[in-house]
Motif scaffolding. Structure first.
Motif, PDB file in Angstrom:
ATOM      1  N   HIS A   1       0.270  41.958  25.104  1.00 59.64           N
ATOM      2  CA  HIS A   1      -0.574  40.574  24.833  1.00 59.64           C
ATOM      3  C   HIS A   1      -0.200  39.908  23.618  1.00 59.64           C
ATOM      4  O   HIS A   1       0.402  38.611  23.678  1.00 59.64           O
ATOM      5  CB  HIS A   1      -1.856  40.538  25.230  1.00 59.64           C
ATOM      6  N   ARG A   2      -0.218  40.416  22.572  1.00 62.26           N
ATOM      7  CA  ARG A   2      -0.005  39.881  21.353  1.00 62.26           C
ATOM      8  C   ARG A   2       1.624  39.579  21.104  1.00 62.26           C
ATOM      9  O   ARG A   2       1.993  38.723  20.566  1.00 62.26           O
ATOM     10  CB  ARG A   2      -0.633  40.888  20.278  1.00 62.26           C
ATOM     11  N   LEU A   3       2.406  40.712  21.677  1.00 65.11           N
ATOM     12  CA  LEU A   3       3.762  40.519  21.575  1.00 65.11           C
ATOM     13  C   LEU A   3       4.353  39.517  22.360  1.00 65.11           C
ATOM     14  O   LEU A   3       5.457  38.831  22.189  1.00 65.11           O
ATOM     15  CB  LEU A   3       4.447  41.942  21.700  1.00 65.11           C
ATOM     16  N   SER A   4       3.866  39.219  23.516  1.00 66.53           N
ATOM     17  CA  SER A   4       4.445  38.097  24.467  1.00 66.53           C
ATOM     18  C   SER A   4       4.256  36.899  24.108  1.00 66.53           C
ATOM     19  O   SER A   4       4.856  35.834  24.760  1.00 66.53           O
ATOM     20  CB  SER A   4       3.759  38.705  25.940  1.00 66.53           C
ATOM     21  N   LYS A   5       3.503  36.666  23.084  1.00 67.67           N
ATOM     22  CA  LYS A   5       3.344  35.220  22.675  1.00 67.67           C
ATOM     23  C   LYS A   5       4.625  34.704  21.869  1.00 67.67           C
ATOM     24  O   LYS A   5       5.135  35.352  21.011  1.00 67.67           O
ATOM     25  CB  LYS A   5       2.075  34.776  21.744  1.00 67.67           C
TER      26      LYS A   5
END
Length: 37
Positions: free
Chosen positions: A33-37
Motif C-alpha cells: 500500500h505504501r509503495l503503490s502511492k
C-alpha cells in the motif's frame, strides 16, 4: 485443517503459525500500500 488433526500437531504450534502468517500478511499489505502511492 485435516492434516493438523491427522498428524496431531500441538495446538500452540498451530496458533503460532497462524499468528505469524497474520503478521506477515499485514506487513506485506501495508508495504504494498505504501509503495503503490
Amino acid at each position: 485443517g485435516v492434516f493438523t488433526l491427522l498428524y496431531s500437531v500441538p495446538l500452540w504450534l498451530g496458533l503460532t503459525h497462524q499468528i505469524v502468517a497474520f503478521f506477515l500478511l499485514t506487513a506485506m499489505t501495508y508495504t504494498l500500500h505504501r509503495l503503490s502511492k
